[in-house]
Scaffold this motif. Structure first.
Motif, short mmCIF file in Angstrom:
data_model
loop_
_atom_site.label_atom_id
_atom_site.label_comp_id
_atom_site.label_asym_id
_atom_site.label_seq_id
_atom_site.Cartn_x
_atom_site.Cartn_y
_atom_site.Cartn_z
N ARG A 1 15.69 -11.67 -25.09
CA ARG A 1 15.76 -12.90 -24.29
C ARG A 1 16.38 -12.59 -22.94
O ARG A 1 17.23 -11.71 -22.81
CB ARG A 1 16.56 -13.98 -25.02
CG ARG A 1 15.91 -14.40 -26.33
CD ARG A 1 16.62 -15.56 -27.02
NE ARG A 1 15.97 -15.87 -28.28
CZ ARG A 1 14.91 -16.66 -28.40
NH1 ARG A 1 14.41 -17.24 -27.31
NH2 ARG A 1 14.35 -16.89 -29.57
N CYS A 2 15.94 -13.32 -21.94
CA CYS A 2 16.48 -13.15 -20.60
C CYS A 2 17.95 -13.54 -20.59
O CYS A 2 18.31 -14.65 -21.02
CB CYS A 2 15.71 -14.02 -19.61
SG CYS A 2 16.41 -14.00 -17.94
N VAL B 1 11.48 -13.17 -23.66
CA VAL B 1 10.68 -12.31 -22.79
C VAL B 1 9.90 -11.25 -23.56
O VAL B 1 8.84 -10.82 -23.13
CB VAL B 1 11.55 -11.65 -21.69
CG1 VAL B 1 12.05 -12.71 -20.71
CG2 VAL B 1 12.71 -10.87 -22.29
N LEU C 1 7.25 -10.54 -19.22
CA LEU C 1 7.87 -9.93 -18.06
C LEU C 1 6.79 -9.55 -17.06
O LEU C 1 5.65 -9.29 -17.43
CB LEU C 1 8.66 -8.68 -18.45
CG LEU C 1 9.88 -8.86 -19.36
CD1 LEU C 1 10.42 -7.51 -19.81
CD2 LEU C 1 10.96 -9.66 -18.66
N CYS D 1 11.88 -11.26 -15.43
CA CYS D 1 11.60 -12.44 -16.25
C CYS D 1 10.61 -13.35 -15.53
O CYS D 1 10.81 -13.73 -14.38
CB CYS D 1 12.91 -13.20 -16.52
SG CYS D 1 12.68 -14.76 -17.41
N GLY E 1 16.05 -9.75 -13.32
CA GLY E 1 15.72 -8.43 -13.81
C GLY E 1 16.02 -7.33 -12.82
O GLY E 1 16.71 -7.56 -11.83
N ILE F 1 14.60 -6.23 -16.55
CA ILE F 1 15.14 -6.26 -17.91
C ILE F 1 14.79 -4.98 -18.66
O ILE F 1 15.53 -4.56 -19.56
CB ILE F 1 14.62 -7.52 -18.64
CG1 ILE F 1 15.28 -8.77 -18.01
CG2 ILE F 1 14.90 -7.47 -20.14
CD1 ILE F 1 14.78 -10.09 -18.55
#
Length: 347
Positions: free
Chosen positions: A298-299, A306, A319, A325, A331, A333
């Motif tokens: 998750r973000c 995500v 993404l 994100c 990000g 990420i």
């Protein structure tokens, strides 16, 4: 194949000291070290496993596990024999606890490994299954050649290396997953026949040198399942490696010499995840529990899902191409691109 080792020191009376791992074994003529793969011959140290491959396959990168490094990609995975630990719960004990010559291997020169990776369109090579640190000379040769050919290198390790080894590996390794056995020194000494502090130091060195580091903590009932210890460990990760360091809590299944213990309760995995989040870690995961929400990313900014996973498979990917994100733009990420098409098999 037997070749002269690197990273060792010649001593008096024909002895040698291996400096690859913190055991720093001192060997007399004809003797082998703790790992069973390095021998003193006439005052010189030799590795007995150069190019000796016990397994080779294309794995999902998520199996290492690496959740934030080239998601969805396949990685050419290779192993040899031997280990610097004696963990009685090892799932690959038949190769990790074998000494040189005790398990069938096939000699493969570095060029062959790189050629396989390119042939099967694997963007990385993973050194895994048994402990790759003791494969020092071969790992460095393959990794250097892989770099020249535009490939990445992944280390899946117990992290038991000397500072000089960690420094040298960091020149070639792009990502590493280090398996932390416990936060208690006595667990390392009793079960692994090793020490915790060198592992932590190696993690810090690799992180400082720009290696993408993820950690795995296999929760074993009655061995390393104290939540206070886990909390202390998580706080160390946040403070020393950074709060965005991915941490995987894996479920233990009875194996090898630990068949008397029960599997890890999923509830305990969930408690560990909550402890890690409370300690400030942004990316914490459950392992060996397919379908659990703890497999998903998750973000950390907006909380959006995500990456949705089932086991090693990516079901949803939210993404952008550069890892940001899609919901809020936070990000990156992940490191690297998402590769959707992949083939996994044993060669």
């Amino acid at each position: 194949m037997e070749v002269e080792a690197r990273n060792y020191l010649k001593l008096d009376e024909g002895k040698v000291r291996c400096n690859v791992c913190p055991h720093r074994c001192v060997l007399t003529d004809g003797s082998t070290g703790f790992c069973g793969t390095r021998i003193n011959r006439g005052g010189k140290l030799y590795t007995l496993i150069y190019g000796e491959v016990s397994a080779i396959s294309i794995d999902p990168i998520e199996k290492k596990p690496l959740f934030h490094f080239w998601p969805g990609s396949g990685t050419l995975s290779i192993s040899s024999v031997g280990c610097s630990f004696k963990c009685p719960w090892c799932q690959n004990w038949y190769i990790s606890q074998a000494r040189a010559g005790e398990y069938p291997t096939t000699y493969m020169p570095p060029r062959a490994i790189v050629s396989y990776a390119k042939r099967y369109e694997a963007p990385s090579i993973s050194y895994t299954y048994n402990e790759p640190i003791i494969w020092y000379e071969y790992l460095l040769d393959v990794a250097a050649l892989a770099k020249k050919e535009g490939l990445m290198n992944v280390l899946v390790s117990n992290g038991y290396m000397t500072p000089e080894t960690a420094e040298e590996f960091s020149k070639y390794v792009d990502a590493a997953n280090v398996d932390i056995k416990s936060w208690r020194e006595e667990v390392y000494k009793k079960y692994c026949k090793a020490e915790l502090e060198p592992v932590l130091e190696a993690c810090k060195i690799m992180k400082e040198k720009g290696v993408h580091v993820e950690l795995t903590y296999l929760i074993i009932p009655s061995i390393n399942d104290d939540l206070n210890d886990i909390e202390s460990f998580c706080r160390w990760v946040a403070e020393e490696l950074g709060e965005y360091t991915p941490l995987h809590f894996s479920k233990f299944y009875p194996h090898y010499k630990m068949t008397q213990l029960p599997p890890t309760p999923v509830e305990l995995i969930e408690k560990a995840l909550n402890v890690a989040r409370s300690a400030g870690l942004k990316y914490v995961y459950s392992g060996n529990v397919p379908g659990h929400d703890g497999e998903n990313t998750r973000c950390p900014s907006c909380g959006a899902l995500v990456i949705k996973r089932f086991g090693f498979e990516i079901l949803e990917y939210n993404l952008t191409e550069d890892g940001m994100c899609k919901s809020c733009g936070y990000g990156p990420i992940v490191r690297g691109k998402h590769i959707k098409s992949r083939r996994y098999f044993f060669l």
